[in-house]
Design a protein around this motif. Structure first.
Motif, PDB file in Angstrom:
ATOM      1  N   LEU A 114     -90.208 -29.220  34.231  1.00 21.31           N
ATOM      2  CA  LEU A 114     -90.550 -29.988  33.024  1.00 21.31           C
ATOM      3  C   LEU A 114     -89.195 -30.799  32.524  1.00 21.31           C
ATOM      4  CD1 LEU A 114     -92.007 -30.954  30.671  1.00 21.31           C
ATOM      5  CD2 LEU A 114     -91.480 -28.956  29.415  1.00 21.31           C
ATOM      6  N   ALA A 115     -87.991 -30.080  32.792  1.00 20.01           N
ATOM      7  CA  ALA A 115     -86.580 -30.430  32.076  1.00 20.01           C
ATOM      8  C   ALA A 115     -85.567 -29.670  32.836  1.00 20.01           C
ATOM      9  CB  ALA A 115     -86.421 -29.890  30.833  1.00 20.01           C
ATOM     10  N   ARG A 116     -84.417 -30.471  33.011  1.00 21.72           N
ATOM     11  CA  ARG A 116     -83.177 -29.880  33.768  1.00 21.72           C
ATOM     12  C   ARG A 116     -81.879 -29.479  32.894  1.00 21.72           C
ATOM     13  NH1 ARG A 116     -82.167 -29.918  39.520  1.00 21.72           N
ATOM     14  NH2 ARG A 116     -84.214 -30.368  40.289  1.00 21.72           N
ATOM     15  N   SER A 117     -82.153 -29.871  31.562  1.00 18.69           N
ATOM     16  CA  SER A 117     -81.173 -29.476  30.712  1.00 18.69           C
ATOM     17  C   SER A 117     -81.835 -28.806  29.307  1.00 18.69           C
ATOM     18  CB  SER A 117     -80.254 -30.424  30.342  1.00 18.69           C
ATOM     19  OG  SER A 117     -81.006 -31.437  29.337  1.00 18.69           O
ATOM     20  N   THR A 118     -81.282 -28.011  28.581  1.00 22.19           N
ATOM     21  CA  THR A 118     -81.688 -27.472  27.338  1.00 22.19           C
ATOM     22  C   THR A 118     -81.826 -28.620  26.319  1.00 22.19           C
ATOM     23  OG1 THR A 118     -80.307 -25.651  27.682  1.00 22.19           O
ATOM     24  CG2 THR A 118     -81.152 -25.785  25.544  1.00 22.19           C
ATOM     25  N   LEU A 119     -81.340 -29.614  26.068  1.00 23.88           N
ATOM     26  CA  LEU A 119     -81.677 -30.661  25.463  1.00 23.88           C
ATOM     27  C   LEU A 119     -82.897 -31.421  25.670  1.00 23.88           C
ATOM     28  CD1 LEU A 119     -80.819 -32.256  23.090  1.00 23.88           C
ATOM     29  CD2 LEU A 119     -79.349 -33.641  24.728  1.00 23.88           C
ATOM     30  N   ASP A 120     -82.866 -31.636  27.016  1.00 21.75           N
ATOM     31  CA  ASP A 120     -84.099 -32.424  27.505  1.00 21.75           C
ATOM     32  C   ASP A 120     -85.413 -31.491  27.449  1.00 21.75           C
ATOM     33  OD1 ASP A 120     -85.864 -34.181  28.832  1.00 21.75           O
ATOM     34  OD2 ASP A 120     -85.335 -33.328  30.819  1.00 21.75           O
ATOM     35  N   LEU A 121     -85.374 -29.978  27.566  1.00 25.45           N
ATOM     36  CA  LEU A 121     -86.400 -29.256  27.359  1.00 25.45           C
ATOM     37  C   LEU A 121     -86.838 -29.210  25.911  1.00 25.45           C
ATOM     38  CD1 LEU A 121     -88.515 -27.028  28.293  1.00 25.45           C
ATOM     39  CD2 LEU A 121     -86.469 -25.526  27.755  1.00 25.45           C
ATOM     40  N   LEU A 122     -85.987 -29.040  25.101  1.00 24.55           N
ATOM     41  CA  LEU A 122     -86.126 -29.052  23.717  1.00 24.55           C
ATOM     42  C   LEU A 122     -86.777 -30.504  23.192  1.00 24.55           C
ATOM     43  CD1 LEU A 122     -83.099 -26.952  22.145  1.00 24.55           C
ATOM     44  CD2 LEU A 122     -85.392 -26.310  22.503  1.00 24.55           C
ATOM     45  N   ASN A 123     -86.443 -31.471  23.760  1.00 26.15           N
ATOM     46  CA  ASN A 123     -86.731 -32.950  23.178  1.00 26.15           C
ATOM     47  C   ASN A 123     -88.297 -33.045  23.721  1.00 26.15           C
ATOM     48  OD1 ASN A 123     -84.478 -33.671  22.125  1.00 26.15           O
ATOM     49  ND2 ASN A 123     -83.809 -34.876  23.809  1.00 26.15           N
ATOM     50  N   SER A 124     -88.583 -32.522  24.972  1.00 27.32           N
ATOM     51  CA  SER A 124     -89.923 -32.419  25.730  1.00 27.32           C
ATOM     52  C   SER A 124     -90.710 -31.386  24.866  1.00 27.32           C
ATOM     53  CB  SER A 124     -89.963 -32.073  27.145  1.00 27.32           C
ATOM     54  OG  SER A 124     -89.321 -32.927  27.668  1.00 27.32           O
ATOM     55  N   LEU A 125     -90.370 -30.141  24.495  1.00 27.02           N
ATOM     56  CA  LEU A 125     -91.012 -29.382  23.401  1.00 27.02           C
ATOM     57  C   LEU A 125     -91.106 -29.753  22.205  1.00 27.02           C
ATOM     58  CD1 LEU A 125     -89.550 -26.005  24.779  1.00 27.02           C
ATOM     59  CD2 LEU A 125     -91.827 -26.930  25.512  1.00 27.02           C
ATOM     60  N   ASP A 126     -90.649 -30.530  21.600  1.00 25.97           N
ATOM     61  CA  ASP A 126     -90.588 -31.347  20.508  1.00 25.97           C
ATOM     62  C   ASP A 126     -91.667 -32.218  20.447  1.00 25.97           C
ATOM     63  OD1 ASP A 126     -89.861 -31.565  17.726  1.00 25.97           O
ATOM     64  OD2 ASP A 126     -89.103 -33.604  18.272  1.00 25.97           O
ATOM     65  N   ALA A 127     -91.663 -33.031  21.400  1.00 26.97           N
ATOM     66  CA  ALA A 127     -93.002 -34.044  21.764  1.00 26.97           C
ATOM     67  C   ALA A 127     -94.019 -33.413  21.775  1.00 26.97           C
ATOM     68  CB  ALA A 127     -92.659 -35.068  22.888  1.00 26.97           C
ATOM     69  N   ILE A 128     -94.201 -32.330  22.540  1.00 25.97           N
ATOM     70  CA  ILE A 128     -95.660 -31.632  22.849  1.00 25.97           C
ATOM     71  C   ILE A 128     -96.053 -30.829  21.254  1.00 25.97           C
ATOM     72  CG2 ILE A 128     -96.674 -29.347  23.791  1.00 25.97           C
ATOM     73  CD1 ILE A 128     -94.709 -30.042  26.215  1.00 25.97           C
ATOM     74  N   SER A 129     -94.898 -30.495  20.505  1.00 21.52           N
ATOM     75  CA  SER A 129     -95.587 -29.765  19.231  1.00 21.52           C
ATOM     76  C   SER A 129     -95.824 -30.625  18.231  1.00 21.52           C
ATOM     77  CB  SER A 129     -93.993 -29.075  18.639  1.00 21.52           C
ATOM     78  OG  SER A 129     -94.207 -28.616  17.412  1.00 21.52           O
ATOM     79  N   LYS A 130     -95.214 -32.111  18.218  1.00 20.80           N
ATOM     80  CA  LYS A 130     -95.596 -33.253  17.464  1.00 20.80           C
ATOM     81  C   LYS A 130     -97.049 -33.622  17.852  1.00 20.80           C
ATOM     82  CE  LYS A 130     -91.030 -35.001  15.996  1.00 20.80           C
ATOM     83  NZ  LYS A 130     -89.983 -35.784  16.029  1.00 20.80           N
ATOM     84  N   ALA A 131     -97.512 -33.396  19.098  1.00 23.09           N
ATOM     85  CA  ALA A 131     -98.669 -33.783  19.184  1.00 23.09           C
ATOM     86  C   ALA A 131     -99.729 -32.659  18.774  1.00 23.09           C
ATOM     87  CB  ALA A 131     -98.761 -33.963  20.928  1.00 23.09           C
ATOM     88  N   GLY A 132     -99.176 -31.589  18.390  1.00 21.95           N
ATOM     89  CA  GLY A 132    -100.262 -30.566  18.130  1.00 21.95           C
ATOM     90  C   GLY A 132    -100.719 -29.778  19.113  1.00 21.95           C
ATOM     91  N   ALA A 133    -100.118 -29.924  20.361  1.00 23.83           N
ATOM     92  CA  ALA A 133    -100.177 -29.156  21.882  1.00 23.83           C
ATOM     93  C   ALA A 133     -99.595 -28.035  21.821  1.00 23.83           C
ATOM     94  CB  ALA A 133    -100.492 -30.092  22.784  1.00 23.83           C
ATOM     95  N   GLY A 134     -99.773 -27.374  22.955  1.00 27.91           N
ATOM     96  CA  GLY A 134     -99.147 -26.355  23.288  1.00 27.91           C
ATOM     97  C   GLY A 134     -98.319 -26.375  24.580  1.00 27.91           C
ATOM     98  N   PHE A 135     -97.765 -25.574  24.944  1.00 33.99           N
ATOM     99  CA  PHE A 135     -97.067 -25.550  26.229  1.00 33.99           C
ATOM    100  C   PHE A 135     -96.872 -24.272  26.947  1.00 33.99           C
ATOM    101  CE2 PHE A 135     -93.070 -24.683  28.599  1.00 33.99           C
ATOM    102  CZ  PHE A 135     -93.211 -25.962  29.765  1.00 33.99           C
TER     103      PHE A 135
END
Length: 180
Positions: A67-88
């Protein structure tokens, strides 16, 4: 609830087969797959997967580094997932599961660490800028006009010449002359 999968390999020599098999075995209904470097943040299949997510859906990966190579990229992706109301959830990294309280806690801790790291970087950058300014380093864009040209343009303007004519002679906009 729809279970989506995301699979990624970095080079054409690698294959997505293993990731696809693991995701399918977990009941994934649709897999978004691509051959792109993890360093790229604008991966098309990942963006499509994030757009497809609806409240209650789940995005599944085989390993977190898919999913991601950096912590920042991971957190941004997880934030987008969270905003969609979805889980990861990551199959290999059991702690990375936002559908459980423990997983949410781990992600929150990671987010706090990333924010702390960012504030340290900003503080060091600010201190470095202050030291450079004390040494006389100038920041920002270089002036379009030299000090001599500035004085000459002011004299020409006071003599009644239009801003547009003065600007043309220096190859700058009339707003540049107006700001003088």
């Amino acid at each position: 609830m729809t279970v989506y999968g995301y699979a990624r390999v970095s080079t054409d020599g690698q294959t997505l087969d293993t990731q696809r098999a693991k995701l399918t075995a977990e009941g994934v209904e649709r897999i978004f797959a691509e051959k792109e470097s993890g360093a790229k943040t604008d991966r098309k299949a990942l963006q499509a997967a994030l757009k497809a997510l609806k409240p209650g859906d789940l995005l599944l990966v085989t390993r977190l580094d898919r999913l991601a190579r950096s912590t920042l990229d991971l957190l941004n992706s997880l934030d987008a997932i969270s905003k969609a109301g979805a889980g990861f959830r990551s199959l290999a990294d059991t702690w990375a599961d936002t559908t459980t309280p423990h997983g949410k806690l781990m992600i929150t801790i990671l987010g706090g660490l990333a924010e702390f790291e960012r504030s340290l970087i900003l503080a060091r950058t600010g201190e470095g800028r202050a030291r450079a300014m004390a040494r006389g380093v100038k920041f920002g864009r270089k002036p379009k006009l030299s000090p001599f040209q500035i004085e000459e343009a002011k004299r020409r303007r006071e003599a009644g010449e239009s801003q547009t004519n003065i600007a043309r002679s220096y190859n700058v906009s009339h707003q540049t002359i107006g700001r003088l």
